[in-house]
Design a protein around this motif. Sequence first.
Motif, PDB file in Angstrom:
ATOM      1  N   LEU A  33      40.567-112.293  18.677  1.00 54.11           N
ATOM      2  CA  LEU A  33      39.438-112.814  17.918  1.00 54.11           C
ATOM      3  C   LEU A  33      38.398-113.398  18.855  1.00 54.11           C
ATOM      4  O   LEU A  33      38.731-114.100  19.808  1.00 54.11           O
ATOM      5  CB  LEU A  33      39.941-113.893  16.949  1.00 54.11           C
ATOM      6  CG  LEU A  33      38.899-114.684  16.151  1.00 54.11           C
ATOM      7  CD1 LEU A  33      38.171-113.778  15.152  1.00 54.11           C
ATOM      8  CD2 LEU A  33      39.571-115.845  15.417  1.00 54.11           C
ATOM      9  N   GLY A  34      37.134-113.118  18.554  1.00 58.17           N
ATOM     10  CA  GLY A  34      36.064-113.697  19.353  1.00 58.17           C
ATOM     11  C   GLY A  34      34.723-113.125  18.936  1.00 58.17           C
ATOM     12  O   GLY A  34      34.655-112.116  18.226  1.00 58.17           O
ATOM     13  N   PRO A  35      33.637-113.745  19.370  1.00 57.24           N
ATOM     14  CA  PRO A  35      32.305-113.239  19.043  1.00 57.24           C
ATOM     15  C   PRO A  35      32.019-111.944  19.791  1.00 57.24           C
ATOM     16  O   PRO A  35      32.763-111.532  20.682  1.00 57.24           O
ATOM     17  CB  PRO A  35      31.385-114.370  19.521  1.00 57.24           C
ATOM     18  CG  PRO A  35      32.162-115.056  20.596  1.00 57.24           C
ATOM     19  CD  PRO A  35      33.598-114.959  20.202  1.00 57.24           C
ATOM     20  N   SER A  36      30.931-111.294  19.430  1.00 56.78           N
ATOM     21  CA  SER A  36      30.516-110.078  20.120  1.00 56.78           C
ATOM     22  C   SER A  36      30.312-110.362  21.601  1.00 56.78           C
ATOM     23  O   SER A  36      29.722-111.381  21.973  1.00 56.78           O
ATOM     24  CB  SER A  36      29.208-109.547  19.526  1.00 56.78           C
ATOM     25  OG  SER A  36      29.389-109.180  18.184  1.00 56.78           O
ATOM     26  N   GLY A  37      30.833-109.460  22.443  1.00 57.03           N
ATOM     27  CA  GLY A  37      30.681-109.620  23.875  1.00 57.03           C
ATOM     28  C   GLY A  37      31.699-110.537  24.521  1.00 57.03           C
ATOM     29  O   GLY A  37      31.604-110.834  25.724  1.00 57.03           O
ATOM     30  N   SER A  38      32.692-110.973  23.767  1.00 55.93           N
ATOM     31  CA  SER A  38      33.679-111.914  24.310  1.00 55.93           C
ATOM     32  C   SER A  38      34.713-111.232  25.198  1.00 55.93           C
ATOM     33  O   SER A  38      35.382-111.888  25.998  1.00 55.93           O
ATOM     34  CB  SER A  38      34.396-112.647  23.172  1.00 55.93           C
ATOM     35  OG  SER A  38      35.090-111.723  22.335  1.00 55.93           O
ATOM     36  N   GLY A  39      34.886-109.906  25.052  1.00 56.84           N
ATOM     37  CA  GLY A  39      35.855-109.173  25.863  1.00 56.84           C
ATOM     38  C   GLY A  39      37.050-108.659  25.095  1.00 56.84           C
ATOM     39  O   GLY A  39      37.929-107.995  25.661  1.00 56.84           O
ATOM     40  N   LYS A  40      37.107-108.915  23.790  1.00 59.32           N
ATOM     41  CA  LYS A  40      38.293-108.551  23.010  1.00 59.32           C
ATOM     42  C   LYS A  40      38.496-107.041  22.920  1.00 59.32           C
ATOM     43  O   LYS A  40      39.632-106.546  23.030  1.00 59.32           O
ATOM     44  CB  LYS A  40      38.227-109.172  21.608  1.00 59.32           C
ATOM     45  CG  LYS A  40      37.019-108.792  20.778  1.00 59.32           C
ATOM     46  CD  LYS A  40      36.957-109.594  19.483  1.00 59.32           C
ATOM     47  CE  LYS A  40      35.813-109.134  18.599  1.00 59.32           C
ATOM     48  NZ  LYS A  40      34.488-109.377  19.221  1.00 59.32           N
ATOM     49  N   ILE A 185      45.394-106.404  16.814  1.00 60.87           N
ATOM     50  CA  ILE A 185      44.187-106.163  16.017  1.00 60.87           C
ATOM     51  C   ILE A 185      42.978-106.824  16.674  1.00 60.87           C
ATOM     52  O   ILE A 185      43.045-107.989  17.079  1.00 60.87           O
ATOM     53  CB  ILE A 185      44.358-106.744  14.599  1.00 60.87           C
ATOM     54  CG1 ILE A 185      45.540-106.060  13.885  1.00 60.87           C
ATOM     55  CG2 ILE A 185      43.084-106.604  13.781  1.00 60.87           C
ATOM     56  CD1 ILE A 185      45.978-106.769  12.625  1.00 60.87           C
ATOM     57  N   VAL A 186      41.892-106.092  16.784  1.00 60.30           N
ATOM     58  CA  VAL A 186      40.617-106.672  17.199  1.00 60.30           C
ATOM     59  C   VAL A 186      39.811-107.013  15.953  1.00 60.30           C
ATOM     60  O   VAL A 186      39.669-106.187  15.040  1.00 60.30           O
ATOM     61  CB  VAL A 186      39.814-105.693  18.079  1.00 60.30           C
ATOM     62  CG1 VAL A 186      38.334-106.069  18.080  1.00 60.30           C
ATOM     63  CG2 VAL A 186      40.327-105.715  19.508  1.00 60.30           C
ATOM     64  N   THR A 187      39.303-108.243  15.892  1.00 55.23           N
ATOM     65  CA  THR A 187      38.462-108.636  14.775  1.00 55.23           C
ATOM     66  C   THR A 187      37.486-109.725  15.224  1.00 55.23           C
ATOM     67  O   THR A 187      37.755-110.473  16.161  1.00 55.23           O
ATOM     68  CB  THR A 187      39.298-109.145  13.581  1.00 55.23           C
ATOM     69  OG1 THR A 187      38.419-109.547  12.516  1.00 55.23           O
ATOM     70  CG2 THR A 187      40.175-110.322  13.972  1.00 55.23           C
ATOM     71  N   ILE A 202      42.192-116.281  20.804  1.00 58.46           N
ATOM     72  CA  ILE A 202      40.748-116.486  20.720  1.00 58.46           C
ATOM     73  C   ILE A 202      40.164-116.348  22.116  1.00 58.46           C
ATOM     74  O   ILE A 202      40.561-117.054  23.049  1.00 58.46           O
ATOM     75  CB  ILE A 202      40.406-117.861  20.128  1.00 58.46           C
ATOM     76  CG1 ILE A 202      41.015-117.985  18.723  1.00 58.46           C
ATOM     77  CG2 ILE A 202      38.896-118.063  20.069  1.00 58.46           C
ATOM     78  CD1 ILE A 202      40.804-119.339  18.079  1.00 58.46           C
ATOM     79  N   ILE A 203      39.232-115.407  22.264  1.00 57.84           N
ATOM     80  CA  ILE A 203      38.615-115.121  23.554  1.00 57.84           C
ATOM     81  C   ILE A 203      37.151-115.531  23.509  1.00 57.84           C
ATOM     82  O   ILE A 203      36.437-115.253  22.540  1.00 57.84           O
ATOM     83  CB  ILE A 203      38.718-113.622  23.904  1.00 57.84           C
ATOM     84  CG1 ILE A 203      40.178-113.160  23.853  1.00 57.84           C
ATOM     85  CG2 ILE A 203      38.133-113.339  25.284  1.00 57.84           C
ATOM     86  CD1 ILE A 203      40.349-111.678  24.117  1.00 57.84           C
ATOM     87  N   ASN A 204      36.693-116.165  24.568  1.00 56.25           N
ATOM     88  CA  ASN A 204      35.289-116.534  24.705  1.00 56.25           C
ATOM     89  C   ASN A 204      34.835-116.279  26.133  1.00 56.25           C
ATOM     90  O   ASN A 204      35.440-116.797  27.081  1.00 56.25           O
ATOM     91  CB  ASN A 204      35.085-118.015  24.342  1.00 56.25           C
ATOM     92  CG  ASN A 204      33.630-118.421  24.444  1.00 56.25           C
ATOM     93  OD1 ASN A 204      32.738-117.646  24.102  1.00 56.25           O
ATOM     94  ND2 ASN A 204      33.385-119.639  24.911  1.00 56.25           N
ATOM     95  N   ARG A 205      33.832-115.441  26.299  1.00 54.19           N
ATOM     96  CA  ARG A 205      33.272-115.132  27.615  1.00 54.19           C
ATOM     97  C   ARG A 205      34.351-114.686  28.611  1.00 54.19           C
ATOM     98  O   ARG A 205      34.359-115.097  29.761  1.00 54.19           O
ATOM     99  CB  ARG A 205      32.509-116.334  28.165  1.00 54.19           C
ATOM    100  CG  ARG A 205      31.295-116.695  27.312  1.00 54.19           C
ATOM    101  CD  ARG A 205      30.556-117.887  27.872  1.00 54.19           C
ATOM    102  NE  ARG A 205      29.395-118.225  27.063  1.00 54.19           N
ATOM    103  CZ  ARG A 205      28.583-119.245  27.304  1.00 54.19           C
ATOM    104  NH1 ARG A 205      28.804-120.026  28.353  1.00 54.19           N
ATOM    105  NH2 ARG A 205      27.557-119.487  26.517  1.00 54.19           N
ATOM    106  N   GLY A 206      35.264-113.861  28.113  1.00 52.80           N
ATOM    107  CA  GLY A 206      36.274-113.270  28.979  1.00 52.80           C
ATOM    108  C   GLY A 206      37.467-114.135  29.297  1.00 52.80           C
ATOM    109  O   GLY A 206      38.349-113.729  30.063  1.00 52.80           O
TER     110      GLY A 206
END
Length: 250
Positions: A33-40, A185-187, A202-206
């Motif tokens: 889980l993470g925003p667009s561009g987070s690396g998920k 799952i990617v979401t 939860i991923i943020n900025r890689g």
Amino acid sequence: MLKLQNISKQFDQKIVLENINLEINTGEIVSLLGPSGSGKTTLLNIILGLTKMDEGKIIFNGRDVSNVPMKDREFNIVFQDYALFPHLNAYENIVYGLRNKKGMDSEKELQEYIDFLELKPHLTKKIGELSGGQKQRVALARTLVTKPKILLLDEPLSALDGVIKESIKQRIQSIAKEYKLTTIIVTHDPEEALTLSDKVLIINRGNISQFGTSREIINQPSNDFVKDFILKQLQIKRQNIFNLFGEKYA
């Protein structure tokens, strides 16, 4: 079952993933889980073998598969757009993955998947005649017949809504339980991740911001980003989340 050790990836000197470490047990559903561009999505593609990592290892059942080609990893994916063949009917799409592969499902096993996903009434329909939920079930059946060791799903509910979304969510949970099938799952949707998964990454900025159960993430967010990303986005939906989880979130 699956260990990711110090996974890092750059594109054009931009760090996309940095020192990702993760362990996933057999039969677990884990959402990235993470925003667009987070690396998920990059992480999902690295696990699948579609993207090569710069550093790190992927250990599957004690075996280093870091340099094993995608076709030999025995993982399989359902893409966001389902990637079904419009000129074939539902049944032909389901069995397409069995072509030129030995040791795949018998006809009896194939029918078990079809019955499990309630696809029997739709087998002769062309893809254009199916609803979104029916297409998703066909894509799941086509993947399951190849007997993947890990099931990967890219935004599986993004094109669905309402009752259909809840139905597919229950199907995914039932598949993982029935077949002890580890599912990743990617979401981008916090509600989807929290209500569908055993654990959420939860991923943020890689980087990993938090990895834990839904209860841990809701009750003990690890940092401000998790608070903002999860709780603020769920302000409208929060009562639904707590209703779904029941007393353990009281």
